[in-house]
Motif scaffolding. Structure first.
Motif, PDB file in Angstrom:
ATOM      1  N   LEU A  40     -20.065 -42.376   0.375  1.00 15.92           N
ATOM      2  CA  LEU A  40     -20.261 -41.259   1.164  1.00 15.92           C
ATOM      3  C   LEU A  40     -19.534 -40.218   0.722  1.00 15.92           C
ATOM      4  CD1 LEU A  40     -22.047 -39.832   3.294  1.00 15.92           C
ATOM      5  CD2 LEU A  40     -20.170 -40.490   4.913  1.00 15.92           C
ATOM      6  N   VAL A  41     -18.266 -40.266   0.407  1.00 15.99           N
ATOM      7  CA  VAL A  41     -17.177 -39.382  -0.063  1.00 15.99           C
ATOM      8  C   VAL A  41     -17.884 -38.636  -1.432  1.00 15.99           C
ATOM      9  CG1 VAL A  41     -14.891 -38.615  -0.651  1.00 15.99           C
ATOM     10  CG2 VAL A  41     -15.367 -39.911   1.301  1.00 15.99           C
ATOM     11  N   GLN A  42     -18.088 -39.722  -2.213  1.00 16.19           N
ATOM     12  CA  GLN A  42     -18.861 -39.558  -3.601  1.00 16.19           C
ATOM     13  C   GLN A  42     -20.029 -38.605  -3.574  1.00 16.19           C
ATOM     14  OE1 GLN A  42     -18.956 -42.579  -6.292  1.00 16.19           O
ATOM     15  NE2 GLN A  42     -19.737 -41.778  -7.709  1.00 16.19           N
ATOM     16  N   GLN A  43     -21.035 -39.206  -2.598  1.00 18.41           N
ATOM     17  CA  GLN A  43     -22.018 -38.265  -2.548  1.00 18.41           C
ATOM     18  C   GLN A  43     -22.090 -37.186  -2.013  1.00 18.41           C
ATOM     19  OE1 GLN A  43     -23.827 -41.205   0.025  1.00 18.41           O
ATOM     20  NE2 GLN A  43     -24.918 -42.555  -1.512  1.00 18.41           N
ATOM     21  N   LEU A  44     -21.276 -36.907  -1.182  1.00 19.19           N
ATOM     22  CA  LEU A  44     -21.043 -35.382  -0.614  1.00 19.19           C
ATOM     23  C   LEU A  44     -20.388 -34.528  -1.857  1.00 19.19           C
ATOM     24  CD1 LEU A  44     -19.038 -35.928   2.564  1.00 19.19           C
ATOM     25  CD2 LEU A  44     -21.172 -34.813   2.379  1.00 19.19           C
ATOM     26  N   ASP A  45     -19.546 -35.098  -2.725  1.00 13.68           N
ATOM     27  CA  ASP A  45     -18.897 -34.184  -3.614  1.00 13.68           C
ATOM     28  C   ASP A  45     -20.154 -34.172  -4.851  1.00 13.68           C
ATOM     29  OD1 ASP A  45     -16.993 -32.868  -5.520  1.00 13.68           O
ATOM     30  OD2 ASP A  45     -17.325 -34.543  -6.746  1.00 13.68           O
ATOM     31  N   GLU A  46     -21.175 -35.178  -5.164  1.00 11.15           N
ATOM     32  CA  GLU A  46     -22.237 -34.975  -6.160  1.00 11.15           C
ATOM     33  C   GLU A  46     -23.241 -34.292  -5.455  1.00 11.15           C
ATOM     34  OE1 GLU A  46     -23.132 -38.945  -6.756  1.00 11.15           O
ATOM     35  OE2 GLU A  46     -21.382 -39.301  -8.053  1.00 11.15           O
ATOM     36  N   GLY A  47     -23.449 -34.187  -4.196  1.00  9.16           N
ATOM     37  CA  GLY A  47     -24.498 -33.290  -3.682  1.00  9.16           C
ATOM     38  C   GLY A  47     -24.164 -31.755  -3.673  1.00  9.16           C
ATOM     39  N   LEU A  48     -22.798 -31.482  -3.714  1.00  7.08           N
ATOM     40  CA  LEU A  48     -22.406 -30.018  -3.528  1.00  7.08           C
ATOM     41  C   LEU A  48     -22.514 -29.686  -4.969  1.00  7.08           C
ATOM     42  CD1 LEU A  48     -19.396 -29.932  -0.937  1.00  7.08           C
ATOM     43  CD2 LEU A  48     -21.931 -28.713  -1.037  1.00  7.08           C
TER      44      LEU A  48
END
Length: 161
Positions: free
Chosen positions: A93-101
């Motif tokens: 989730l932390v990685q997905q948040l960064d990738e999403g931004l």
């Protein structure tokens, strides 16, 4: 400053650029699963729940910006669910948040200035893209502040001094 430059600046601050606020990357850095699930009381959200909520709305608006169909509106309590979190899912989730931004930054970089001034199609109120995306950044910064506040309450925040 164009709306495009303005949004790129806001997204950079939300994602990983120190400014008046700490970015999401700093707010979540080194956070264990246990700390991500910690709640100050039953009436408050955990950092994991807030992170899930941010991911949901960042992705939902990205799909809409890319002119893909989005699901019907959902109730906020569902978007805050951290049910079934494991250490692996938290890190994802932390990685997905960064990738999403990062994807948002790429989309805005590739967008024309004129698209940012267009009405959002199939939206229940008149709204221009640039305004909605500025509000999306404000939404992120609001929750980043909550995350840091929770970390301070639990003792997992290491301030720069």
């Amino acid at each position: 400053m164009s709306k495009k430059e303005f949004l790129l600046d806001q997204l950079a601050v939300c994602r990983n650029e120190d400014s008046w606020i700490q970015p999401l990357s700093t707010a979540l850095k080194g956070l264990s699963l246990e700390d991500a699930l910690w709640k100050q009381n039953e009436g408050s959200h955990s950092i994991g729940e807030i992170a899930k909520h941010l991911h949901f709305y960042n992705e939902r608006w990205l799909k809409r910006f890319r002119e893909k169909e989005v699901s019907a509106p959902v109730e906020n309590p569902i978007t805050f669910s951290a049910e079934g979190f494991t250490k692996m899912k938290w890190q994802e989730l932390v990685q997905q948040l960064d990738e999403g931004l990062a994807e948002w930054q790429q989309e805005i970089e590739a967008a024309t200035e004129s698209k940012l001034h267009e009405q959002i199609p199939h939206f229940p109120v008149d709204a221009l893209w640039w305004g909605a995306l500025s509000n999306l950044c404000t939404h992120n910064t609001y929750h980043i502040g909550q995350i840091i506040y929770i970390r301070k309450a639990q003792g997992s925040w290491k301030s720069k001094e």
